[in-house]
Design a protein around this motif. Sequence first.
Motif, PDB file in Angstrom:
ATOM      1  N   ARG A  10       0.835  -1.200   0.000  1.00 34.21           N
ATOM      2  CA  ARG A  10       0.000   0.000   0.000  1.00 34.21           C
ATOM      3  C   ARG A  10       0.877   1.260   0.000  1.00 34.21           C
ATOM      4  N   LEU A  12       1.468   4.310   1.423  1.00 35.82           N
ATOM      5  CA  LEU A  12       1.033   5.063   2.600  1.00 35.82           C
ATOM      6  C   LEU A  12       2.216   5.633   3.384  1.00 35.82           C
ATOM      7  N   ASP A  13       3.164   6.227   2.678  1.00 28.92           N
ATOM      8  CA  ASP A  13       4.290   6.840   3.375  1.00 28.92           C
ATOM      9  C   ASP A  13       3.845   7.960   4.306  1.00 28.92           C
ATOM     10  N   THR A  14       2.741   8.610   3.987  1.00 29.89           N
ATOM     11  CA  THR A  14       2.235   9.683   4.846  1.00 29.89           C
ATOM     12  C   THR A  14       1.932   9.158   6.243  1.00 29.89           C
ATOM     13  N   TRP A  15       1.375   7.949   6.328  1.00 32.38           N
ATOM     14  CA  TRP A  15       1.081   7.362   7.635  1.00 32.38           C
ATOM     15  C   TRP A  15       2.365   7.106   8.420  1.00 32.38           C
ATOM     16  N   THR A  16       3.399   6.652   7.714  1.00 33.55           N
ATOM     17  CA  THR A  16       4.682   6.421   8.373  1.00 33.55           C
ATOM     18  C   THR A  16       5.243   7.723   8.921  1.00 33.55           C
ATOM     19  N   LYS A  46       1.810   3.528  -6.317  1.00 34.62           N
ATOM     20  CA  LYS A  46       2.853   3.623  -5.305  1.00 34.62           C
ATOM     21  C   LYS A  46       4.164   4.042  -5.943  1.00 34.62           C
ATOM     22  N   ARG A  52      10.490   6.885  -3.063  1.00 29.63           N
ATOM     23  CA  ARG A  52      10.045   6.697  -1.685  1.00 29.63           C
ATOM     24  C   ARG A  52      11.160   7.072  -0.707  1.00 29.63           C
ATOM     25  N   TRP A 244       0.331  -1.266   9.385  1.00 27.43           N
ATOM     26  CA  TRP A 244      -1.133  -1.243   9.324  1.00 27.43           C
ATOM     27  C   TRP A 244      -1.703  -2.558   8.813  1.00 27.43           C
ATOM     28  N   TRP A 267      -8.634  -3.888   4.883  1.00 24.08           N
ATOM     29  CA  TRP A 267      -7.875  -3.222   5.933  1.00 24.08           C
ATOM     30  C   TRP A 267      -7.906  -4.055   7.203  1.00 24.08           C
ATOM     31  N   GLY A 308      -6.691   4.368   9.007  1.00 21.52           N
ATOM     32  CA  GLY A 308      -5.564   5.195   9.419  1.00 21.52           C
ATOM     33  C   GLY A 308      -5.570   5.437  10.912  1.00 21.52           C
TER      34      GLY A 308
END
Length: 383
Positions: A10, A12-16, A46, A52, A244, A267, A308
């Motif tokens: 996924r 989702l670097d923003t979540w990291t 991605k 990344r 996640w 999810w 999230g």
Amino acid sequence: MTTMIEDSPRALDTWTVQAVEAGSSSGAVLTPWATSRVHRGGVGVKPGIEKRAEKLREAGVDYWFDPMTHALQMPGVGDYRYYSGYSLWGGPQGDITDPAYRDEHIRRVFHMQKTLEAPLLAPTVLLHTGLSNTSSLALELSRNCRDLGEAVTLSIAGSGSFWASKSDLDAHIGSLVALEPAGWFITFTHPGEDLPPSFTAEEIAGVCRTVRALSEYAQVYVSHGDFAALPAVAAGAYAVGTGWDKRQRMSRYGDYGARESGGQARWYARPTLKGLLGTLSVNEGALLLAQAPRLAQSLGGLPAPGPGEAFQHHVAQLQSAVHDLATAGGYEDRYLKLDDMYSGAKAAWALVSSRTGIRNHADKWIDPLQAGLRKYGHSEGWK
């Protein structure tokens, strides 16, 4: 002591970044099994590995590139959708028996890590026992990595039978310690799909003994460890991997098997409660909140709706548990602290069950881990 976010298909670097900014994590681990070598761009696509890495650097997030060569020996491996885009082998893929092939694989892995401005992290192979032809190859691979690179972190990956192989395990670890690397990545793999994975007390004790020996001289990271890695933290590990998705919280064979066409990824939004040292199902969490809201809050609270929110809550709960161990003191103090935490969590599971009718899951989340922790404590001469 802290957490790091494992790689996931996924985007989702923003979540990291958010987890790092919140103080719940300290970095990320990228792998060729979950991120494309080539950056294609586009909405919802991605980013490639270099893009990344650049974004994480710009955000001030530390990261590693783990080649996860040991995944090639997992039963049923076949999901090469990302891995095949990397040129990590000069000979047959996965062949480390030939010294020339082995050295070329190491060089290409190190070149990729240097390209990404990531620390040098050695590849390894999956082991099922501490003394075998394969463990000899793993030792030789690690030795070659030390010869070909400076400040190299070495890797150890094994199935449950490897970590439970007692004196054979200790002999293998003793040979590796003599290499004096900059640090360690350790992985315990699982054949099943369940989270938490099924453990025996013997393999948890083996992990603890190993981490205790390794952490005397260098930092130890438990890849894909999540809450199951808390005994390793008590034994001296400085960080555990999480995320996640289930595949970030455990290293299971099925995540590297050939993909079936069709289907929709779901999810993993189960709520985590630090007081239980585990998770509930979504429905169980809603039931607990409805029937015993004060109890739910005392155990760590429930996340707001959304994947999230569930992830950020999870990593914060895990980080809090890791921090409690980190601040307990020395090895024996951390052991005693975790044993108390397990006893408290076991009582909390019983209370939740009696108040709501939810099944008591302490037999999965607590009992085997506490039994293994106590085996380790007994071997150290503690109560």
